[in-house]
Every structure is written in structure tokens, then in C-alpha cells.
Motif scaffolding. Structure first.
Motif, mmCIF file in Angstrom:
data_model
loop_
_atom_site.group_PDB
_atom_site.id
_atom_site.type_symbol
_atom_site.label_atom_id
_atom_site.label_comp_id
_atom_site.label_asym_id
_atom_site.label_seq_id
_atom_site.Cartn_x
_atom_site.Cartn_y
_atom_site.Cartn_z
ATOM 1 N N PRO A 1 49.602 51.121 95.244
ATOM 2 C CA PRO A 1 49.952 51.594 96.595
ATOM 3 C C PRO A 1 50.659 52.935 96.528
ATOM 4 C CG PRO A 1 50.675 49.331 96.268
ATOM 5 C CD PRO A 1 50.203 49.841 94.940
ATOM 6 N N GLY A 2 50.387 53.747 97.506
ATOM 7 C CA GLY A 2 51.057 55.034 97.636
ATOM 8 C C GLY A 2 51.576 55.145 99.051
ATOM 9 N N ALA A 3 51.384 56.298 99.624
ATOM 10 C CA ALA A 3 51.801 56.505 101.007
ATOM 11 C C ALA A 3 50.941 55.635 101.919
ATOM 12 C CB ALA A 3 51.633 57.977 101.379
ATOM 13 N N PHE B 1 42.728 61.171 97.849
ATOM 14 C CA PHE B 1 41.643 62.144 97.975
ATOM 15 C C PHE B 1 41.807 63.274 96.967
ATOM 16 C CE2 PHE B 1 38.833 65.220 99.877
ATOM 17 C CZ PHE B 1 37.880 64.464 100.537
ATOM 18 N N ALA B 2 43.045 63.776 96.825
ATOM 19 C CA ALA B 2 43.290 64.943 95.983
ATOM 20 C C ALA B 2 43.371 64.625 94.494
ATOM 21 C CB ALA B 2 44.577 65.635 96.434
ATOM 22 N N ASP B 3 43.906 63.438 94.140
ATOM 23 C CA ASP B 3 44.202 63.184 92.733
ATOM 24 C C ASP B 3 43.637 61.886 92.167
ATOM 25 O OD1 ASP B 3 45.801 65.506 92.576
ATOM 26 O OD2 ASP B 3 47.534 64.404 93.338
ATOM 27 N N VAL B 4 43.674 60.813 92.934
ATOM 28 C CA VAL B 4 43.417 59.494 92.371
ATOM 29 C C VAL B 4 41.934 59.208 92.182
ATOM 30 C CG1 VAL B 4 43.737 57.015 92.731
ATOM 31 C CG2 VAL B 4 45.595 58.597 93.264
ATOM 32 N N CYS B 5 41.136 59.438 93.204
ATOM 33 C CA CYS B 5 39.704 59.119 93.121
ATOM 34 C C CYS B 5 38.930 60.270 92.503
ATOM 35 C CB CYS B 5 39.148 58.799 94.508
ATOM 36 S SG CYS B 5 39.677 57.185 95.102
ATOM 37 N N PRO B 6 38.023 59.963 91.606
ATOM 38 C CA PRO B 6 37.255 61.029 90.959
ATOM 39 C C PRO B 6 36.321 61.730 91.940
ATOM 40 C CG PRO B 6 36.355 58.883 90.400
ATOM 41 C CD PRO B 6 37.617 58.623 91.176
ATOM 42 N N ALA B 7 35.911 62.919 91.553
ATOM 43 C CA ALA B 7 34.987 63.696 92.395
ATOM 44 C C ALA B 7 33.678 62.956 92.611
ATOM 45 C CB ALA B 7 34.731 65.060 91.759
ATOM 46 N N SER B 8 33.352 62.026 91.726
ATOM 47 C CA SER B 8 32.108 61.264 91.855
ATOM 48 C C SER B 8 32.204 60.140 92.887
ATOM 49 C CB SER B 8 31.710 60.674 90.503
ATOM 50 O OG SER B 8 32.730 59.809 90.037
ATOM 51 N N PRO C 1 38.737 66.186 107.116
ATOM 52 C CA PRO C 1 39.813 66.941 107.764
ATOM 53 C C PRO C 1 40.929 67.250 106.767
ATOM 54 C CG PRO C 1 39.359 64.883 108.939
ATOM 55 C CD PRO C 1 38.549 64.867 107.688
ATOM 56 N N PRO C 2 41.669 68.323 106.996
ATOM 57 C CA PRO C 2 42.740 68.700 106.060
ATOM 58 C C PRO C 2 43.738 67.576 105.770
ATOM 59 C CG PRO C 2 42.334 70.478 107.604
ATOM 60 C CD PRO C 2 41.502 69.313 108.060
ATOM 61 N N ALA C 3 44.111 66.806 106.769
ATOM 62 C CA ALA C 3 45.081 65.723 106.554
ATOM 63 C C ALA C 3 44.539 64.683 105.577
ATOM 64 C CB ALA C 3 45.449 65.066 107.879
ATOM 65 N N ILE C 4 43.261 64.426 105.604
ATOM 66 C CA ILE C 4 42.653 63.465 104.676
ATOM 67 C C ILE C 4 42.543 64.089 103.286
ATOM 68 C CG2 ILE C 4 40.551 62.154 104.159
ATOM 69 C CD1 ILE C 4 42.259 60.986 106.469
ATOM 70 N N ARG C 5 42.159 65.348 103.211
ATOM 71 C CA ARG C 5 42.038 66.025 101.906
ATOM 72 C C ARG C 5 43.380 66.117 101.193
ATOM 73 N NH1 ARG C 5 38.580 69.936 104.644
ATOM 74 N NH2 ARG C 5 40.313 71.390 104.478
ATOM 75 N N ARG C 6 44.481 66.132 101.949
ATOM 76 C CA ARG C 6 45.813 66.239 101.337
ATOM 77 C C ARG C 6 46.343 64.909 100.821
ATOM 78 N NH1 ARG C 6 46.709 69.881 105.723
ATOM 79 N NH2 ARG C 6 47.606 68.177 106.936
ATOM 80 N N THR C 7 45.707 63.794 101.128
ATOM 81 C CA THR C 7 46.212 62.511 100.640
ATOM 82 C C THR C 7 46.106 62.457 99.124
ATOM 83 O OG1 THR C 7 44.074 61.379 100.823
ATOM 84 C CG2 THR C 7 45.537 61.297 102.773
ATOM 85 N N ARG C 8 47.011 61.716 98.512
ATOM 86 C CA ARG C 8 47.028 61.588 97.057
ATOM 87 C C ARG C 8 45.713 61.002 96.547
ATOM 88 N NH1 ARG C 8 48.864 57.147 94.297
ATOM 89 N NH2 ARG C 8 48.990 57.487 92.076
#
Length: 138
Positions: A26-28, A123-130, A114-121
Motif C-alpha cells: 500500500p502507498g498513498a 504509475f511513475a515507479d512501481v509498475c513496469p513500462a510493460s 492525466p498528470p495527476a495519474i502519471r504522478r502517482t507512485r
């Protein structure tokens, strides 16, 4: 009927279930237990504020699988998202794309998030680009 109950992100059952399913810790966001006739059958999270929310870590307990309960947990999460003011849910998945597309989610280009979704941890870090990026209008 599945009822969601708000949890603390450090809830032991939530953390153990996510780990067991190979999902991110769990995160934010808000995390819920999913109860069916008074028994916890799974967990789900919603992250963000406003019209766009990220659906996080939907998991059904191993002994409850193959009973259609995942669909009920998803429906309860969609209702909760709408109650929070969301107009669209977003998610990333490496394993459950077919499940979500069967329930009305559509595959989208990650760059269109949307930018708010792209900024989530997640989206940005945890899940791979694939990971598949999917959305659903509520």
C-alpha cells in the motif's frame, strides 16, 4: 452484496494479501476491505482526488477465488469511486488485463493519462513500462 470498509494502509490483512498476490505494498490512497456477508473476501484501493482515480491492488483472497467475487469487488470499488466524485478510473496491470476489459475498461496509451495519474507512485515507479494501462468512464 460486497461492502467496502475503509482501512489503514498498515492493516496486516491487507499487506499480507497484497504480498501473497505479488501486488505492490500500500502507498498513498484509500484502501478498503471487501466484505461479503460479513466476511473479508478481498481488498482494493483508490488513489487520488477529483475526477480521475487510480484503482489499486484489487485482490480476492485465495480461498474465495473462482466464485465471481472479483467482479463484485470491482463493482463496489467503481461505486466508491463515483461516490468520491470520480468520473474515470485508471489502472495498471501486468496480469489481469482480460478481467478488466471484460468489465468495461479499455486499453489506453500511458502518455494519455492525466498528470495527476502519471504522478502517482504506482504509475511513475512501481509498475513496469510493460504494464497495460486501462481506463473506464464511470
Amino acid at each position: 452484496m460486497v461492502v467496502l470498509h475503509l482501512l489503514d494502509a498498515d492493516d496486516a490483512g491487507l499487506i499480507a494479501s497484497l504480498r501473497g498476490a505479488g501486488l505492490p505494498e500500500p502507498g498513498a490512497g484509500r484502501y478498503f476491505s471487501a466484505d461479503h456477508y460479513g466476511a473479508v473476501i478481498g481488498y482494493v484501493g483508490l488513489e487520488g482526488e477529483g475526477r480521475d482515480l487510480l484503482l489499486r491492488s484489487l485482490v480476492v483472497l485465495a480461498d474465495q477465488k473462482a466464485r465471481g467475487l472479483g467482479s463484485r469487488v470491482l463493482a463496489a470499488a467503481e461505486t466508491a469511486g463515483g461516490d468520491l466524485g470520480a468520473a474515470r478510473l485508471h489502472l495498471l496491470t501486468t496480469t489481469a488485463e482480460r478481467f478488466f476489459t471484460r468489465h468495461g475498461f479499455v486499453v489506453a496509451d500511458r502518455g494519455s493519462a492525466p498528470p495527476a495519474i502519471r504522478r502517482t507512485r504506482e504509475f511513475a515507479d512501481v509498475c513496469p513500462a510493460s504494464a497495460a494501462y486501462l481506463t473506464k468512464d464511470l
